[in-house]
Design a protein around this motif. Structure first.
Motif, PDB file in Angstrom:
ATOM      1  N   LYS A  33       0.832  -1.194   0.000  1.00 25.52           N
ATOM      2  CA  LYS A  33       0.000   0.000   0.000  1.00 25.52           C
ATOM      3  C   LYS A  33       0.872   1.251   0.000  1.00 25.52           C
ATOM      4  N   HIS A  71       0.899   0.015  -6.616  1.00 24.79           N
ATOM      5  CA  HIS A  71      -0.366  -0.191  -5.915  1.00 24.79           C
ATOM      6  C   HIS A  71      -1.333   0.947  -6.233  1.00 24.79           C
ATOM      7  N   GLN A  72      -0.828   2.186  -6.203  1.00 25.81           N
ATOM      8  CA  GLN A  72      -1.673   3.332  -6.520  1.00 25.81           C
ATOM      9  C   GLN A  72      -2.149   3.277  -7.969  1.00 25.81           C
ATOM     10  N   ASN A  85      -1.594  -7.508  -0.668  1.00 26.43           N
ATOM     11  CA  ASN A  85      -0.417  -6.659  -0.819  1.00 26.43           C
ATOM     12  C   ASN A  85       0.850  -7.357  -0.326  1.00 26.43           C
TER      13      ASN A  85
END
Length: 302
Positions: free
Chosen positions: A193, A198-199, A219
Motif C-alpha cells: 500500500k 499499488h496506486q 499486498n
C-alpha cells in the motif's frame, strides 16, 4: 589535523548518532567519541551537544561543517583524480528493491567489485518508500528505486523502465484475454500500500468504475513472494515483465492480455553528494550504463 577525524565529524553530523557513525565507518562508538573529543580539543570548541537520545551540532559545529566538507571534498577529488580506485577502501551502503535484485543488480555488483576491490557493501532490500527515507536520513549512500525522489539535496537520475504485464497462475486455465471485470473475480496481488504500482492499480479500478472494495487485493513488498503465491494459490498480478520472464517458475505462469494497461515502472538511482564519499556518483554512472546494456540485450532477444 587528522583527516579521518574530519570524516568522522561529517559522518556524525550526517547521521546524528555516534553509534550509527561507528557502524558506517566500521569502527566502534568509543572510537568515534574519541576522534570527536580529540578534534574538539584541537579546535578548542565543542562541536556537538549530546545526551542519551540525540546528537546536535553546536553553533561552532555548524560553522565548522561547511569548511570540513570542503577540506574532505578536496582530498577526495585529489585521491580519485590521481590515485587508483583499487586503493580505496571502506563501506558503501546501497538500498534497492527486489525488481532490480532479480534483473541487473548482480551485474552492477560485479562491476563494483572489479572497480573497488577493497570497498565492502552493505545492501538493504526494501520498498521504494523506505529506501527513499533511508537515503534522506543518511542510512544508505545510494538507492535504486521507483522514483524520482523529490528532494533538492539529492541527485535523482532515471536509469531504466520496465513494462508491467498481467500474469496469472497457469493452473487457473484462464483465457489469453480478459476484461478488468474478469480480473477482479480472482485474488489480485499487488505491491505494498502506498507504492506507485499499488496506486496505479487503484486508479485503474477507479477509472473503470470498479470500487476497490470489490477487489480482493493482497499486498506484498516482495515480487518473489507474489510469484510464489500466484503459482501455488492462484490469482492475478501486474508485474515487471523482465523479472518474471527470467524467473525459474515462469513456466507455471501465464501472461494475460487485459483490456487495461498499467504504466511502466520507472527506476531511478538516487544519492546525495558527499564530500567524504565520492563513490556513489561513480556507482550511479555504472548503474546507468549497466541498466542500458541490460535493456539492449533484452530488446535484441536470444
Amino acid at each position: 589535523m587528522n583527516l579521518r577525524f574530519l570524516e568522522t565529524f561529517l559522518m556524525v553530523a550526517r547521521l546524528k548518532s555516534f553509534s550509527a557513525a561507528g557502524e558506517r565507518m566500521n569502527t566502534t562508538q568509543a572510537a568515534v567519541s574519541s576522534r570527536i573529543a580529540t578534534l574538539e580539543r584541537q579546535l578548542g570548541v565543542r562541536l556537538f551537544e549530546r545526551d542519551m537520545r540525540s546528537v546536535v551540532l553546536t553553533p561552532h559545529g555548524l560553522s565548522a561543517l561547511a569548511r570540513a566538507e570542503e577540506i574532505v571534498k578536496l582530498v577526495a577529488e585529489f585521491r580519485t583524480g590521481i590515485g587508483s580506485p583499487a586503493t580505496l577502501s571502506g563501506t558503501i551502503a546501497i538500498g534497492t528493491v527486489d525488481t532490480i535484485v532479480y534483473t541487473w543488480l548482480p551485474r552492477l555488483l560485479d562491476q563494483m567489485k572489479a572497480t573497488y576491490p577493497h570497498v565492502s557493501l552493505d545492501l538493504t532490500v526494501d520498498t521504494s518508500r523506505n529506501i527513499a527515507e533511508l537515503i534522506r536520513d543518511g542510512s544508505v549512500d545510494l538507492g535504486i528505486l521507483m522514483g524520482p525522489v523529490m528532494d533538492e539535496t539529492l541527485q535523482s537520475i532515471e536509469v531504466c523502465s520496465f513494462e508491467c504485464a498481467w500474469f496469472a497462475s497457469a493452473k487457473l486455465g484462464l483465457p489469453a484475454r480478459l476484461e478488468l471485470s474478469d480480473v477482479i473475480l480472482h485474488p489480485l496481488f499487488a505491491y505494498s500500500k502506498g507504492s506507485q504500482p499499488h496506486q496505479a492499480i487503484l486508479r485503474l479500478l477507479e477509472q473503470h468504475g470498479v470500487p476497490s472494495n470489490q477487489a480482493r487485493i493482497y499486498n506484498s513488498n516482495s515480487i518473489a513472494t507474489m510469484i510464489r503465491l500466484l503459482c501455488d494459490s492462484g490469482g492475478i498480478a501486474a508485474l515487471p515483465a523482465p523479472m518474471v520472464e527470467d524467473h525459474p517458475d515462469v513456466a507455471r505462469l501465464a501472461r494475460i492480455n487485459v483490456n487495461v494497461v498499467l504504466p511502466p515502472m520507472r527506476f531511478h538511482v538516487v544519492y546525495g553528494e558527499s564530500a567524504a564519499n565520492p563513490i556513489p556518483a561513480t556507482i550511479a554512472r555504472m548503474a546507468q550504463r549497466i541498466a542500458a546494456e541490460f535493456d539492449a540485450q533484452r530488446c535484441a532477444g536470444p
